[in-house]
Design an enzyme around this catalytic site. Structure first.
Site, PDB file in Angstrom:
ATOM      1  N   HIS A 155       0.816  -1.229   0.000  1.00  0.00           N
ATOM      2  CA  HIS A 155       0.000   0.000   0.000  1.00  0.00           C
ATOM      3  C   HIS A 155       0.846   1.273   0.000  1.00  0.00           C
ATOM      4  O   HIS A 155       0.303   2.368  -0.154  1.00  0.00           O
ATOM      5  CB  HIS A 155      -0.908   0.050   1.233  1.00  0.00           C
ATOM      6  CG  HIS A 155      -1.879  -1.086   1.321  1.00  0.00           C
ATOM      7  ND1 HIS A 155      -2.752  -1.395   0.304  1.00  0.00           N
ATOM      8  CD2 HIS A 155      -2.107  -2.001   2.305  1.00  0.00           C
ATOM      9  CE1 HIS A 155      -3.487  -2.440   0.666  1.00  0.00           C
ATOM     10  NE2 HIS A 155      -3.108  -2.831   1.865  1.00  0.00           N
ATOM     11  N   ASP A 191      -2.955 -11.199  -1.115  1.00  0.00           N
ATOM     12  CA  ASP A 191      -3.335 -10.570   0.152  1.00  0.00           C
ATOM     13  C   ASP A 191      -4.843 -10.268   0.100  1.00  0.00           C
ATOM     14  O   ASP A 191      -5.416 -10.107  -0.973  1.00  0.00           O
ATOM     15  CB  ASP A 191      -2.530  -9.263   0.271  1.00  0.00           C
ATOM     16  CG  ASP A 191      -2.621  -8.580   1.617  1.00  0.00           C
ATOM     17  OD1 ASP A 191      -1.647  -8.672   2.383  1.00  0.00           O
ATOM     18  OD2 ASP A 191      -3.651  -7.936   1.890  1.00  0.00           O
TER      19      ASP A 191
END
Ligand SMILES: [Zn+2]
Length: 390
Positions: A155, A191
Site C-alpha cells: 500500500h 493478500d
C-alpha cells in the site's frame, strides 16, 4: 484466451527439488511494534524465523540478515521529500518529540494506521533493503528463489505512508529488478487487500504484469474488475468466504495462464496471510493450502521467484503460512504434526493485548491447515470469464 487447454498445478504439489533458496530475515522484527493498539503489535517474522529454526529448516547457509536500505536507495522509487520526512520522523520520535501536525495530512505519518514509533524508518527500510537485495541477487543469477517475509508492503505510495505501509518494498524490488537488467516481470498479490500502491506504480508499464486477488468492498476500496492499466493490470475482487476451491479456479483461469503468457524473467508473489480464515481483519476463508497451491503453480513459470509476506494479523496463522512457504521453497517435507520444539514456539505466541480468543489447538500443533473447499460461486466464475475475454 483458452485457459481450458492449459494445465497448471494450482493445488499444492511440492514437486520441485530442494535448491539454494534463501531466507531474508532480521531481528528488528522481534524488538519493534507499531504500538499496543495496532494490529501489527503481534509478532510475525520473528515467529517464522523461530519456527523454521525449530524445524531445522533454517541453517545458517540459507539465512541472510536483511540490509537496511539507505535513503538514497529508497529514492529510486519514493519521493525524496517523503524519504527525508520519514527518516527525520524516526529521529524525532526517538528524541521524544511529536511529529509536525502537517505531516499527518501531507505524508500520512503519525496517523492511527501509520503511527510514530521508534523504528518507523529502520523497520520498513529493512523490509525494503531485503527486497532490493533479493532483486539484485536474483538478477545476477540464471535462476533462484528468495523468501522475504518482512516484505510485501503493497500500500505504500511514492510520497506518503498508507495502510500500515511506510515504504513500498514491492515497488522498490520490482524497480531494482528492472535496473539490474530484467525487463519482463510479473507481480501476483493474494493478500486480502488490493495492491493499490503497486498498481499505481506499474499501471503504465506493459512489461510488468500486475495481478491482485482481494476481498471486495474492503479498504482501500480500489482494485475494481475494470482496471486495466495499459493492458497489464488484472484485478479480481472476491466475496466474503472465498474458499480453497475458488482459489484453485482463480489460479487455473487467471493467475497461472496470465503469468505463463507474460513470459516473465522474474515473479514476485505477495503472500499476505490475511486471506486465511482466522484473520481478524478480513472475511476470506482460505486455508494455507490455497497459498501453497498458488506458489506451486507459479514456481515453474519463471526462472526467478521472490515470495514476500504482507498483511496477516493472527500471529499463529501468519507464522504457519510463511514458515510453510519457506519449507516449500527450500524443499522440505511438511510434517503432519509439529515436533515439540516447534509447537513450543507457537504456544509462546500471543495477541499482545486486546481481548481476542486463544487459537484452536491445531494452530499450535500443525503446520498445514485442513483443506477448506466449497462451491465455486457464480460471481467468481462470471468475473473470471470477463477477465479471460480481455
Ligand atoms: Zn492485507
Amino acid at each position: 484466451m483458452d485457459a481450458g487447454q492449459l494445465a497448471f498445478a494450482c493445488a499444492p504439489t511440492g514437486a520441485w527439488a530442494a535448491e539454494e533458496a534463501i531466507f531474508v530475515g532480521s531481528e528488528i522484527y522481534r524488538g519493534s511494534s507499531y504500538g499496543g493498539l495496532h494490529p501489527l503489535r503481534v509478532p510475525r517474522v520473528s515467529t517464522v524465523m523461530d519456527l523454521a529454526r525449530a524445524l531445522g529448516w533454517l541453517p545458517a547457509a540459507r539465512y541472510r540478515t536483511s540490509p537496511r536500505a539507505k535513503p538514497a536507495a529508497l529514492r529510486q522509487w519514493h519521493d525524496p521529500d517523503y524519504v527525508d520526512a520519514l527518516h527525520e520522523a524516526e529521529a524525532m520520535t526517538r528524541a521524544g518529540q511529536p511529529l509536525p501536525e502537517a505531516w499527518r495530512t501531507r505524508f500520512g505519518l503519525g496517523t492511527l494506521s501509520n503511527p510514530a514509533f521508534p523504528e518507523m524508518f529502520r523497520r520498513p527500510a529493512t523490509g525494503a533493503g531485503g527486497m532490493i537485495w533479493a532483486a539484485e541477487t536474483l538478477a545476477l543469477r540464471a535462476s533462484g528463489t528468495i523468501h522475504v517475509p518482512g516484505g510485501g508492503t503493497h500500500h505504500g505510495l511514492r510520497g506518503r505512508a498508507s495502510g500500515f505501509c511506510y515504504l513500498n518494498d514491492v515497488a522498490l524490488g520490482l524497480t531494482a529488478l528492472r535496473r539490474a537488467g530484467l525487463r519482463r516481470l510479473a507481480y501476483v498479490d493474494i493478500d486480502a487487500h488490493h495492491a493499490d500502491g503497486v498498481e499505481l506504480a506499474f499501471a503504465d508499464d506493459p512489461d510488468v504484469l500486475v495481478i491482485s486477488v482481494h476481498e471486495e468492498g474492503r479498504w482501500p476500496f480500489t482494485g475494481g474488475l475494470s482496471d486495466q492499466g495499459v493492458g497489464n493490470v488484472f484485478n479480481l475482487p472476491v466475496p466474503r468466504g472465498f474458499n480453497d476451491s475458488e482459489m484453485v479456479e482463480v489460479c487455473e483461469r487467471l493467475i497461472a495462464p496470465r503469468v505463463a503468457a507474460h513470459g516473465a524473467e522474474a515473479i514476485v508473489l505477495q503472500c499476505g496471510a490475511d486471506a486465511l480464515e482466522e484473520d481478524p481483519l478480513a472475511r476470506l476463508s482460505l486455508s494455507n493450502r490455497a497459498h501453497l497451491g498458488v506458489l506451486d503453480a507459479l514456481r515453474p513459470l519463471a526462472p526467478r521467484l521472490i515470495v514476500t509476506g504482507g498483511g496477516g494479523y493472527n500471529p499463529w496463522s501468519v507464522a504457519r503460512l510463511w514458515t510453510a512457504i519457506w519449507g516449500r521453497l527450500s524443499g522440505r517435507e511438511m510434517p503432519d504434526r509439529l515436533p515439540p520444539d516447534a509447537e513450543a514456539v507457537l504456544r509462546g505466541v500471543g495477541w499482545n493485548g486486546g481481548a481476542r480468543p486463544l487459537p484452536a489447538d491445531t494452530l499450535c500443533t500443525t503446520l498445514i491447515d485442513e483443506p477448506r473447499p466449497g462451491p465455486v460461486r457464480d460471481v467468481i466464475r462470471t468475473r473470471l470469464t470477463l477477465l479471460e475475454r480481455r
